[in-house]
Design a protein around this motif. Structure first.
Motif, PDB file in Angstrom:
ATOM      1  N   LEU A  48      46.489  41.934  40.261  1.00 26.81           N
ATOM      2  CA  LEU A  48      45.511  42.677  39.459  1.00 26.81           C
ATOM      3  C   LEU A  48      44.168  42.711  40.183  1.00 26.81           C
ATOM      4  CD1 LEU A  48      46.161  41.131  35.912  1.00 26.81           C
ATOM      5  CD2 LEU A  48      47.161  43.214  36.868  1.00 26.81           C
ATOM      6  N   PRO A  49      43.385  43.777  39.992  1.00 31.47           N
ATOM      7  CA  PRO A  49      42.039  43.809  40.578  1.00 31.47           C
ATOM      8  C   PRO A  49      41.197  42.632  40.094  1.00 31.47           C
ATOM      9  CG  PRO A  49      42.666  45.979  39.745  1.00 31.47           C
ATOM     10  CD  PRO A  49      43.710  45.019  39.262  1.00 31.47           C
ATOM     11  N   LEU A  50      40.363  42.125  40.961  1.00 31.35           N
ATOM     12  CA  LEU A  50      39.541  40.956  40.637  1.00 31.35           C
ATOM     13  C   LEU A  50      38.659  41.221  39.425  1.00 31.35           C
ATOM     14  CD1 LEU A  50      38.665  38.104  41.417  1.00 31.35           C
ATOM     15  CD2 LEU A  50      36.962  39.132  42.954  1.00 31.35           C
ATOM     16  N   ALA A  51      38.046  42.397  39.345  1.00 32.74           N
ATOM     17  CA  ALA A  51      37.165  42.704  38.215  1.00 32.74           C
ATOM     18  C   ALA A  51      37.941  42.718  36.905  1.00 32.74           C
ATOM     19  CB  ALA A  51      36.485  44.055  38.445  1.00 32.74           C
ATOM     20  N   LEU A  52      39.168  43.242  36.929  1.00 32.18           N
ATOM     21  CA  LEU A  52      39.984  43.271  35.716  1.00 32.18           C
ATOM     22  C   LEU A  52      40.341  41.865  35.281  1.00 32.18           C
ATOM     23  CD1 LEU A  52      41.596  44.690  33.518  1.00 32.18           C
ATOM     24  CD2 LEU A  52      43.488  44.939  35.153  1.00 32.18           C
TER      25      LEU A  52
END
Length: 374
Positions: free
Chosen positions: A59-63
């Protein structure tokens, strides 16, 4: 009976497994995330053993940061984890409202069995059981039941960890025999088992699931009508109503006849042999005449008896049966043609019997001695 522990306000975000799927998809859409993210996260929990959003590296880090701010991958926390020499694990889990429950992983002969709870406490009042000493507080949610399964599965050996090759790498069986009366929380239990049986869940077939009940006839019939091949275990504990009501107080509202008739209907509709659990209490229900009476009850039924020599619980006035009395009880049943087995004691040095460790943990957390303790 002691007063229930005060409820605490949940101090962490809601558990992901109790978040409705539509609500979670809406949450993702609001952040311009594709619907596939929901399947990715589910796979991380059920297949990849992730217990934190940080571990979900696809998953994207920001998510991951946004997920952590809005949800908990697990709403429970491990309050205590004990491991026995026979590779039995016992967990005390602290729920979001600070209540505590227990679950157990039993590893034996290539099988990994999760024993899970369905309620905080129990309202059935069986006189020998530590789970119900303080009564029932509430039903567990679907997510809280599933989290027990996931946490126990995560204790099994990873295929790449170089551990003991004889230990299993996945859960193979579920027994719903922990704290609480499973059929009193039937809707949530069936939903959790549906997820556990899904190939994208834990892939545990219905024939590898056993549901134990003290004997609620109407709910046994509902379970039969669910159309699943679950196994049913009825906690009988006595061969007649007078003695059973002493041991299982709720029997005065049902009676053995109604329970057996419901179990017969379960067998007729599912074809699944019913197991009758019988906790053997020294000097109370362990005589040969009790065995003969039990045999007469089960004659003509496709049934199996699982004898459970009682595990000592501090503060309760019961004792294990003498070896000779237990042997005589078994022999009497077998001579009468009854299929019988004695349950192995697993995890005895870690208080693996239901309710014992949770009571100790609650006492440690509150500074109050467990109810009924000497």
């Amino acid at each position: 009976m002691s007063a229930p522990l005060p409820l605490a306000v949940p101090s962490r975000p809601p558990g992901l497994l109790d978040t409705p799927a539509d609500d979670f998809r809406d949450w993702l859409a609001e952040r311009n995330q594709p619907p596939m993210r929901a399947a990715q996260i589910r796979k991380q929990l059920f297949a990849n053993r992730a217990e934190s959003f940080d571990a979900m590296t696809d998953l994207p880090l920001a998510l991951r940061g946004e997920l952590a701010a809005s949800f908990s991958p697990f709403s429970t926390r491990v309050e205590k984890h004990l491991k026995a020499g026979d590779d039995t694990h016992k967990l005390v889990l602290r729920l979001a409202d600070d209540r505590m429950i227990e679950c157990v992983l039993i590893q034996d002969e290539g099988r990994a069995t999760a024993c899970v709870s369905t309620q905080v406490g129990c309202g059935m009042g069986c006189v020998f059981c530590a789970s119900g000493i303080n009564g029932v507080v509430r039903n567990l949610t679907v997510g809280e039941i599933l989290e027990q399964l996931l946490r126990l599965r995560n204790l099994t050996r990873r295929e790449d960890d170089g551990g003991r090759p004889d230990l299993p790498t996945r859960l193979s069986h579920i027994v719903v025999m922990g704290m609480g009366e499973p059929l009193a929380n039937l809707d949530n239990l069936l939903e959790a088992l549906e997820v556990a049986g899904d190939p994208k869940g834990l892939g545990i077939g219905a024939r590898h699931v056993t549901i134990s009940t003290v004997g609620l006839p109407a709910k046994i019939k509902r379970l039969a009508e669910a159309g699943k091949q679950y196994s049913l275990a009825v906690s009988l504990h006595a061969p007649n109503d007078a003695l059973r009501t002493r041991i299982v107080p709720t029997n005065d509202k049902t009676g053995i006849r109604a329970i057996l008739e419901a179990a017969d209907e379960f067998f007729d509709k599912t074809g699944r042999q019913v197991t009758y659990e019988y906790v053997v209490l020294g000097g109370l229900n362990d005589r040969a005449d009790h065995a003969r009476e039990l045999a007469r009850l089960l004659t003509g039924r496709k049934a199996h008896v699982n004898l459970i020599p009682w595990n000592d619980v501090d503060g309760l006035p019961y004792r294990r049966p003498k070896d000779g009395d237990l042997t005589n009880f078994i022999d009497t049943l077998r001579r009468s043609g009854v299929s019988v087995k004695v349950r192995k004691r697993k995890g005895s040095e870690i208080d693996a019997a239901c309710g014992q460790l949770r009571r100790q943990a609650e006492a440690a957390a509150t500074g109050v001695a467990p109810a009924g303790s000497a």
